[in-house]
Design a protein around this motif. Sequence first.
Motif, mmCIF file in Angstrom:
data_model
loop_
_atom_site.group_PDB
_atom_site.id
_atom_site.type_symbol
_atom_site.label_atom_id
_atom_site.label_comp_id
_atom_site.label_asym_id
_atom_site.label_seq_id
_atom_site.Cartn_x
_atom_site.Cartn_y
_atom_site.Cartn_z
ATOM 1 N N VAL A 146 4.850 -1.610 3.938
ATOM 2 C CA VAL A 146 3.724 -0.869 3.403
ATOM 3 C C VAL A 146 4.130 0.578 3.183
ATOM 4 O O VAL A 146 5.097 1.069 3.746
ATOM 5 C CB VAL A 146 2.522 -0.920 4.378
ATOM 6 N N ALA A 147 3.366 1.237 2.337
ATOM 7 C CA ALA A 147 3.579 2.658 2.121
ATOM 8 C C ALA A 147 2.229 3.297 1.833
ATOM 9 O O ALA A 147 1.263 2.609 1.530
ATOM 10 C CB ALA A 147 4.544 2.898 0.960
ATOM 11 N N PHE A 148 2.178 4.634 1.888
ATOM 12 C CA PHE A 148 0.918 5.323 1.668
ATOM 13 C C PHE A 148 1.143 6.542 0.787
ATOM 14 O O PHE A 148 2.165 7.204 0.883
ATOM 15 C CB PHE A 148 0.307 5.783 3.001
ATOM 16 N N ARG A 149 0.177 6.800 -0.080
ATOM 17 C CA ARG A 149 0.134 8.073 -0.754
ATOM 18 C C ARG A 149 -0.490 9.092 0.186
ATOM 19 O O ARG A 149 -1.458 8.802 0.859
ATOM 20 C CB ARG A 149 -0.698 7.982 -2.034
ATOM 21 N N LEU A 193 7.575 8.797 13.965
ATOM 22 C CA LEU A 193 6.376 8.599 13.143
ATOM 23 C C LEU A 193 6.700 8.544 11.660
ATOM 24 O O LEU A 193 5.981 7.906 10.887
ATOM 25 C CB LEU A 193 5.365 9.710 13.433
ATOM 26 N N LEU A 194 7.755 9.206 11.223
ATOM 27 C CA LEU A 194 8.158 9.112 9.830
ATOM 28 C C LEU A 194 8.566 7.690 9.470
ATOM 29 O O LEU A 194 8.414 7.257 8.325
ATOM 30 C CB LEU A 194 9.318 10.082 9.548
ATOM 31 N N VAL A 195 9.076 6.973 10.461
ATOM 32 C CA VAL A 195 9.500 5.592 10.224
ATOM 33 C C VAL A 195 8.356 4.604 10.437
ATOM 34 O O VAL A 195 8.140 3.691 9.631
ATOM 35 C CB VAL A 195 10.694 5.232 11.146
ATOM 36 N N PHE A 196 7.590 4.780 11.527
ATOM 37 C CA PHE A 196 6.600 3.780 11.920
ATOM 38 C C PHE A 196 5.151 4.206 11.681
ATOM 39 O O PHE A 196 4.252 3.375 11.776
ATOM 40 C CB PHE A 196 6.763 3.437 13.409
ATOM 41 N N PRO A 214 3.997 -1.490 20.127
ATOM 42 C CA PRO A 214 4.570 -0.897 21.349
ATOM 43 C C PRO A 214 5.314 0.403 21.079
ATOM 44 O O PRO A 214 5.279 1.319 21.910
ATOM 45 C CB PRO A 214 5.528 -1.992 21.858
ATOM 46 N N VAL A 215 5.981 0.510 19.934
ATOM 47 C CA VAL A 215 6.705 1.740 19.611
ATOM 48 C C VAL A 215 5.743 2.907 19.466
ATOM 49 O O VAL A 215 5.968 4.011 19.994
ATOM 50 C CB VAL A 215 7.528 1.552 18.315
ATOM 51 N N LEU A 216 4.637 2.690 18.766
ATOM 52 C CA LEU A 216 3.668 3.754 18.546
ATOM 53 C C LEU A 216 2.942 4.133 19.838
ATOM 54 O O LEU A 216 2.698 5.320 20.099
ATOM 55 C CB LEU A 216 2.666 3.324 17.478
ATOM 56 N N ILE A 217 2.592 3.135 20.652
ATOM 57 C CA ILE A 217 1.936 3.440 21.929
ATOM 58 C C ILE A 217 2.878 4.230 22.834
ATOM 59 O O ILE A 217 2.487 5.215 23.470
ATOM 60 C CB ILE A 217 1.478 2.144 22.621
ATOM 61 N N THR A 218 4.137 3.822 22.876
ATOM 62 C CA THR A 218 5.116 4.531 23.695
ATOM 63 C C THR A 218 5.287 5.962 23.212
ATOM 64 O O THR A 218 5.370 6.901 24.017
ATOM 65 C CB THR A 218 6.474 3.801 23.656
ATOM 66 N N THR A 219 5.319 6.158 21.902
ATOM 67 C CA THR A 219 5.420 7.508 21.351
ATOM 68 C C THR A 219 4.242 8.367 21.782
ATOM 69 O O THR A 219 4.406 9.528 22.177
ATOM 70 C CB THR A 219 5.483 7.449 19.813
#
Length: 350
Positions: free
Chosen positions: A17-20, A224-227, A253-258
């Motif tokens: 996915v990507a976002f504007r 965060l730039l990656v996930f 899990p990566v985002l929660i850990t961050t």
Amino acid sequence: MTARRDTLLLHPAGRGVAFRVSKRSVVLTAALGLCAGAVAVLSLGLGEFDLRPADTLRVLGGGGTLIEYDVVVRDRLPRAVTGLGVGAAFGLSGAILQRIAANPLVSPDVIGVNAGASFGALLVITVFGGAGAALVLGGLAGALLTAAAIVVLALGHGHGGYRLVLVGIGIAAMLSSAISFLLVRAEYRQVLSAASWLTGSLANRGALHVTIIAVTLAAAVAVLLVFGRHLRVLELGDDVASTLTGGAGRVRPVLITTAVVLAAMATAAAGPIGFVALVAPQITRRLLPGGPARLAPAAATGALLVIAADLAARLLFAPTELPVGAVTGVLGAPVLLYLLARANRIGHTG
């Protein structure tokens, strides 16, 4: 699927996915950042030794007298930079957790990260008699161990946002009891030292604290730039997220850990400053209505809240200086009550 100008784009063959990026979000982030910077410059010049903003900027540019340099650069600048970084870290942490849990009441205060840092610091003060760098390391160790326990227990058997909240509340309750036990057994001098740290303070910050928060923010931004683009999909639920990205179980899990590491490091650098992680994303949501709390504006809002609260803490009852956590508590408690009342009216906390 759209949410105002932030548009979810599905790549062919399920490649991700990507976002504007929302232009309003960029403008708001820049405006909040400029406000935070202006308050920081103002705070560098105010105190027992006052300077005009123009003189403060001159000193930062290499001019001024030796006394002005010592006051602004050596004494006040590390405090201001730490405050900006700590606020940004708490704002980011709160925004990530609230979006993953789809719950505006989620923050590091609620899930026990701050309590873990407090327990670690109290161990250093009451058991080992430490201070300074040892106190920072104790708070950092306590926060990280608590965060690790929360992540492991919350993600052990399926992972919804409410499981994270419930596990965090349980751990926070246990740690609060342990903190009370340490305070009861501590000497009077140790209790006074602990009380100052437990409220959250930016006094006597130095290069160590600036380094802790700067490295943490740099690492978090890289992750965060990656996930970070997966947050919008994760808000739709695990089943939908797995269908769209094929890796919701790995991304969450990566985002929660961050998020918990951001809160842990911020707490280690300045103590458990309450309510910033809770309030900053909510302010962002109301400044950019129609969508979730965006990460960059939440970080800028958190930075502005902490640096402004610290300035107020220094000046309101001068020459007596309040801990910055006391000011954020006064400002944040009504917001928490509002969110609870609003959740009660609509019948849920999402």
